[in-house]
Design a protein around this motif. Structure first.
Motif, PDB file in Angstrom:
ATOM      1  N   CYS A 177       9.541  -1.742  41.600  1.00 51.17           N
ATOM      2  CA  CYS A 177       9.846  -0.305  41.617  1.00 51.17           C
ATOM      3  C   CYS A 177      10.187   0.170  43.024  1.00 51.17           C
ATOM      4  O   CYS A 177      10.029   1.356  43.332  1.00 51.17           O
ATOM      5  N   PHE A 178      10.638  -0.710  43.879  1.00 51.85           N
ATOM      6  CA  PHE A 178      11.026  -0.341  45.237  1.00 51.85           C
ATOM      7  C   PHE A 178      12.446  -0.838  45.518  1.00 51.85           C
ATOM      8  O   PHE A 178      12.909  -1.806  44.923  1.00 51.85           O
ATOM      9  N   GLU A 179      13.117  -0.142  46.416  1.00 44.15           N
ATOM     10  CA  GLU A 179      14.477  -0.514  46.825  1.00 44.15           C
ATOM     11  C   GLU A 179      14.420  -1.266  48.153  1.00 44.15           C
ATOM     12  O   GLU A 179      13.705  -0.866  49.078  1.00 44.15           O
ATOM     13  N   ASP A 180      15.150  -2.368  48.251  1.00 42.98           N
ATOM     14  CA  ASP A 180      15.268  -3.108  49.510  1.00 42.98           C
ATOM     15  C   ASP A 180      16.488  -4.018  49.403  1.00 42.98           C
ATOM     16  O   ASP A 180      16.466  -5.006  48.663  1.00 42.98           O
ATOM     17  N   ASP A 181      17.545  -3.665  50.137  1.00 40.25           N
ATOM     18  CA  ASP A 181      18.796  -4.427  50.052  1.00 40.25           C
ATOM     19  C   ASP A 181      18.642  -5.856  50.554  1.00 40.25           C
ATOM     20  O   ASP A 181      19.485  -6.722  50.265  1.00 40.25           O
ATOM     21  N   ASN A 182      17.574  -6.115  51.305  1.00 38.27           N
ATOM     22  CA  ASN A 182      17.374  -7.452  51.863  1.00 38.27           C
ATOM     23  C   ASN A 182      16.718  -8.421  50.878  1.00 38.27           C
ATOM     24  O   ASN A 182      16.631  -9.612  51.151  1.00 38.27           O
ATOM     25  N   VAL A 193       1.956  -3.951  36.571  1.00 38.90           N
ATOM     26  CA  VAL A 193       1.790  -3.699  37.997  1.00 38.90           C
ATOM     27  C   VAL A 193       3.135  -3.241  38.544  1.00 38.90           C
ATOM     28  O   VAL A 193       4.096  -4.014  38.577  1.00 38.90           O
ATOM     29  N   ALA A 194       3.203  -1.967  38.928  1.00 45.64           N
ATOM     30  CA  ALA A 194       4.425  -1.413  39.515  1.00 45.64           C
ATOM     31  C   ALA A 194       4.411  -1.748  40.995  1.00 45.64           C
ATOM     32  O   ALA A 194       3.599  -1.218  41.753  1.00 45.64           O
ATOM     33  N   ASN A 195       5.277  -2.657  41.423  1.00 46.81           N
ATOM     34  CA  ASN A 195       5.339  -3.054  42.832  1.00 46.81           C
ATOM     35  C   ASN A 195       6.157  -2.009  43.588  1.00 46.81           C
ATOM     36  O   ASN A 195       7.378  -1.949  43.481  1.00 46.81           O
ATOM     37  N   VAL A 196       5.450  -1.135  44.313  1.00 48.92           N
ATOM     38  CA  VAL A 196       6.081   0.010  44.985  1.00 48.92           C
ATOM     39  C   VAL A 196       6.193  -0.236  46.479  1.00 48.92           C
ATOM     40  O   VAL A 196       5.672  -1.215  47.022  1.00 48.92           O
ATOM     41  N   ALA A 197       6.889   0.674  47.171  1.00 49.30           N
ATOM     42  CA  ALA A 197       7.038   0.578  48.625  1.00 49.30           C
ATOM     43  C   ALA A 197       5.709   0.887  49.316  1.00 49.30           C
ATOM     44  O   ALA A 197       4.817   1.525  48.740  1.00 49.30           O
ATOM     45  N   GLU A 198       5.584   0.459  50.556  1.00 45.67           N
ATOM     46  CA  GLU A 198       4.324   0.613  51.293  1.00 45.67           C
ATOM     47  C   GLU A 198       3.904   2.069  51.416  1.00 45.67           C
ATOM     48  O   GLU A 198       2.722   2.393  51.303  1.00 45.67           O
ATOM     49  N   ASP A 199       4.866   2.972  51.622  1.00 40.62           N
ATOM     50  CA  ASP A 199       4.506   4.380  51.804  1.00 40.62           C
ATOM     51  C   ASP A 199       4.130   5.070  50.487  1.00 40.62           C
ATOM     52  O   ASP A 199       3.770   6.247  50.469  1.00 40.62           O
ATOM     53  N   ALA A 252      -0.639   4.542  48.665  1.00 43.75           N
ATOM     54  CA  ALA A 252      -1.909   5.254  48.837  1.00 43.75           C
ATOM     55  C   ALA A 252      -2.271   6.130  47.640  1.00 43.75           C
ATOM     56  O   ALA A 252      -3.429   6.479  47.466  1.00 43.75           O
ATOM     57  N   SER A 253      -1.291   6.492  46.830  1.00 42.53           N
ATOM     58  CA  SER A 253      -1.569   7.384  45.706  1.00 42.53           C
ATOM     59  C   SER A 253      -0.517   7.185  44.628  1.00 42.53           C
ATOM     60  O   SER A 253       0.348   6.315  44.744  1.00 42.53           O
ATOM     61  N   GLU A 254      -0.583   7.986  43.582  1.00 43.39           N
ATOM     62  CA  GLU A 254       0.413   7.926  42.509  1.00 43.39           C
ATOM     63  C   GLU A 254       1.791   8.227  43.088  1.00 43.39           C
ATOM     64  O   GLU A 254       2.003   9.274  43.699  1.00 43.39           O
ATOM     65  N   PRO A 255       2.764   7.298  42.954  1.00 39.08           N
ATOM     66  CA  PRO A 255       4.099   7.531  43.519  1.00 39.08           C
ATOM     67  C   PRO A 255       4.754   8.784  42.931  1.00 39.08           C
ATOM     68  O   PRO A 255       4.842   8.927  41.716  1.00 39.08           O
ATOM     69  N   VAL A 256       5.193   9.678  43.793  1.00 39.92           N
ATOM     70  CA  VAL A 256       5.818  10.921  43.354  1.00 39.92           C
ATOM     71  C   VAL A 256       7.327  10.812  43.557  1.00 39.92           C
ATOM     72  O   VAL A 256       7.790  10.463  44.646  1.00 39.92           O
ATOM     73  N   GLY A 257       8.084  11.105  42.503  1.00 39.45           N
ATOM     74  CA  GLY A 257       9.542  11.092  42.620  1.00 39.45           C
ATOM     75  C   GLY A 257      10.156   9.711  42.536  1.00 39.45           C
ATOM     76  O   GLY A 257      11.353   9.554  42.745  1.00 39.45           O
ATOM     77  N   ASN A 258       9.353   8.692  42.215  1.00 44.03           N
ATOM     78  CA  ASN A 258       9.880   7.340  42.050  1.00 44.03           C
ATOM     79  C   ASN A 258      10.293   7.185  40.585  1.00 44.03           C
ATOM     80  O   ASN A 258       9.464   7.007  39.695  1.00 44.03           O
ATOM     81  N   LYS A 259      11.582   7.257  40.330  1.00 44.13           N
ATOM     82  CA  LYS A 259      12.084   7.268  38.956  1.00 44.13           C
ATOM     83  C   LYS A 259      11.751   5.970  38.220  1.00 44.13           C
ATOM     84  O   LYS A 259      11.456   5.979  37.018  1.00 44.13           O
ATOM     85  N   ASN A 260      11.803   4.850  38.922  1.00 51.42           N
ATOM     86  CA  ASN A 260      11.492   3.577  38.276  1.00 51.42           C
ATOM     87  C   ASN A 260      10.028   3.516  37.855  1.00 51.42           C
ATOM     88  O   ASN A 260       9.698   3.026  36.777  1.00 51.42           O
ATOM     89  N   TYR A 261       9.144   4.039  38.706  1.00 55.29           N
ATOM     90  CA  TYR A 261       7.723   4.070  38.361  1.00 55.29           C
ATOM     91  C   TYR A 261       7.477   5.005  37.184  1.00 55.29           C
ATOM     92  O   TYR A 261       6.739   4.668  36.250  1.00 55.29           O
ATOM     93  N   ASP A 262       8.092   6.183  37.214  1.00 54.68           N
ATOM     94  CA  ASP A 262       7.900   7.161  36.140  1.00 54.68           C
ATOM     95  C   ASP A 262       8.341   6.596  34.787  1.00 54.68           C
ATOM     96  O   ASP A 262       7.662   6.778  33.772  1.00 54.68           O
ATOM     97  N   ALA A 263       9.497   5.898  34.782  1.00 55.64           N
ATOM     98  CA  ALA A 263      10.000   5.316  33.533  1.00 55.64           C
ATOM     99  C   ALA A 263       9.055   4.231  33.019  1.00 55.64           C
ATOM    100  O   ALA A 263       8.778   4.135  31.809  1.00 55.64           O
ATOM    101  N   LEU A 264       8.535   3.428  33.944  1.00 57.97           N
ATOM    102  CA  LEU A 264       7.607   2.364  33.569  1.00 57.97           C
ATOM    103  C   LEU A 264       6.302   2.943  33.021  1.00 57.97           C
ATOM    104  O   LEU A 264       5.741   2.449  32.042  1.00 57.97           O
ATOM    105  N   LYS A 265       5.839   4.026  33.646  1.00 56.23           N
ATOM    106  CA  LYS A 265       4.600   4.665  33.206  1.00 56.23           C
ATOM    107  C   LYS A 265       4.743   5.201  31.784  1.00 56.23           C
ATOM    108  O   LYS A 265       3.819   5.074  30.958  1.00 56.23           O
ATOM    109  N   GLU A 266       5.884   5.799  31.470  1.00 54.89           N
ATOM    110  CA  GLU A 266       6.111   6.332  30.120  1.00 54.89           C
ATOM    111  C   GLU A 266       6.115   5.209  29.076  1.00 54.89           C
ATOM    112  O   GLU A 266       5.546   5.350  27.996  1.00 54.89           O
ATOM    113  N   GLN A 267       6.747   4.090  29.423  1.00 54.64           N
ATOM    114  CA  GLN A 267       6.785   2.961  28.487  1.00 54.64           C
ATOM    115  C   GLN A 267       5.395   2.371  28.293  1.00 54.64           C
ATOM    116  O   GLN A 267       5.001   2.027  27.170  1.00 54.64           O
TER     117      GLN A 267
END
Length: 364
Positions: free
Chosen positions: A104-109, A202-208, A211-226
């Motif tokens: 659930c995180f973006e990283d072009d590398n 397990v939603a693998n999110v960015a480091e920032d 610390a808490s429920e990811p806000v505004g992360n569309k991929n996380y939100d979609a996964l949570k609904e499913q």
């Protein structure tokens, strides 16, 4: 308890596994760097056991453990043998529950096997392959049941269940989403369906976002609904950050978590969620020789719990002498618990509770 860590290639499976186990699984920026499953045994953190260790200063400290299996990444067509599909499916059949890592995180590398990050598509890729495998198994079961019915008409309800399940799976749903009563579930006892296994996403999110429920992360939100639709659990975790945390000693780890504003590491949360998912609890035994945590199924009665230690304990069970851990911690000693009238003697019908500190009496 054996948990399989699954996911598409390059979503952070092996990084998470390494953080959990210190197992040194290969973690590289290309598909299928995990071929044979890596296996690691992880001690379950338990402050209650730590308390008993300080009280008794025992010769041996034995926590409960979980076995984690890092299973090869899956791609479309696995149910037909694409990629490492057959190996993946056979490995996943052997676990009690699934830890499904979804990026659930973006990283072009970091290469994504499908070119871009889309949590629902990634989840569906794996779920559909498991569903296809289950459909084949259910079809074989339907054929066997129809043949057996020629001499046994009592199998009609069993056949009806498998035909209903076949239609449900064919609509793209996992078996765990289907409402079934105890009788229907009993029909599945010898049919090891992959999509019936309990799951933690397990939603693998960015480091920032760790610390808490990811806000505004569309991929996380979609996964949570499913996950909610499937009645499954979801945990946001930054696998790379967890790998860094795992390398620190206890005091440094606590300071690092505090600096990040994280109350509990993602790995500790995952272990707790795994216990909850499988309906497990722990009871404790303590003394100068050993303090130990024993894992049992919620609802286990005292004799069955005693049998975890030795079959003689169950066979010759007399009683269980029990202290609630909270009482022991609050009062500070066994003698103080006795003086307060909170030291209990329980019989064969007693249902064990999480955190019971127990001495079993038996005679054989």
């Amino acid at each position: 308890m054996k948990l399989g860590i699954v996911g598409l290639p390059n979503v952070g499976k092996s990084t998470l596994f390494n953080a959990l186990t210190g197992g040194g699984a290969e973690s590289a920026n290309y598909p299928f760097c995990t071929i044979e499953p890596n296996v690691g045994i992880v001690a379950v953190p338990d402050r209650r056991l730590d308390f008993l260790a300080k009280m008794y200063n025992p010769e041996k400290y034995t926590p409960a453990v979980i076995e984690f299996v890092d299973i090869a990444g899956l791609v479309k067509g696995a149910s037909q043998g694409e990629g490492l599909g057959n190996k993946f499916l056979s490995n996943i059949r052997e676990v009690d529950a699934i830890v499904h890592v979804v990026r659930c995180f973006e990283d072009d590398n970091i290469i994504h096997v499908d070119g871009n990050v889309n949590s629902l598509r990634d989840l569906e890729t794996i779920n559909l392959e498991l569903i296809f495998s289950d459909i084949e198994m259910v079809e074989r079961r339907i054929d066997r049941t129809k043949k057996a019915m020629k001499g046994d008409r009592t199998l009609a309800s069993e056949l009806a269940l498998f035909e209903k399940l076949h239609a449900f799976l064919s609509d793209g749903h996992c078996a765990r989403e289907m409402e079934m009563d105890e009788t229907e579930l009993s029909y599945l006892s010898d049919t090891p369906l992959l999509t019936l296994k309990p799951v933690i996403y397990v939603a693998n999110v960015a480091e920032d976002e760790a610390a808490s429920e990811p806000v505004g992360n569309k991929n996380y939100d979609a996964l949570k609904e499913q996950a909610a639709r499937e009645h499954s659990q979801i945990l946001p975790v930054c696998a790379q950050l967890e790998a860094e945390i795992a390398e620190l000693d206890g005091e440094d780890r606590a300071m690092f978590l505090e600096d990040l504003g994280i109350e509990e590491s993602g790995l500790d949360r995952l272990i707790k969620a795994s216990y909850s998912l499988l309906g497990l609890i722990s009871y404790l035994t303590g003394g100068p020789q050993e303090v130990r945590a024993w894992t049992i199924t919620k609802g286990t009665k005292a004799p069955g719990a005693a049998g975890k230690i030795h079959s003689d304990f169950e066979r010759g069970f007399i009683r269980a002498e029990i202290i609630a851990f909270d009482d022991l911690e609050r009062l500070g000693s066994v003698s103080a618990v006795r003086d307060a009238g909170l030291y209990r003697s329980e019989g064969k019908e007693y249902v064990m509770k999480d955190g019971d500190v127990v001495l079993f009496r038996f005679n054989v």
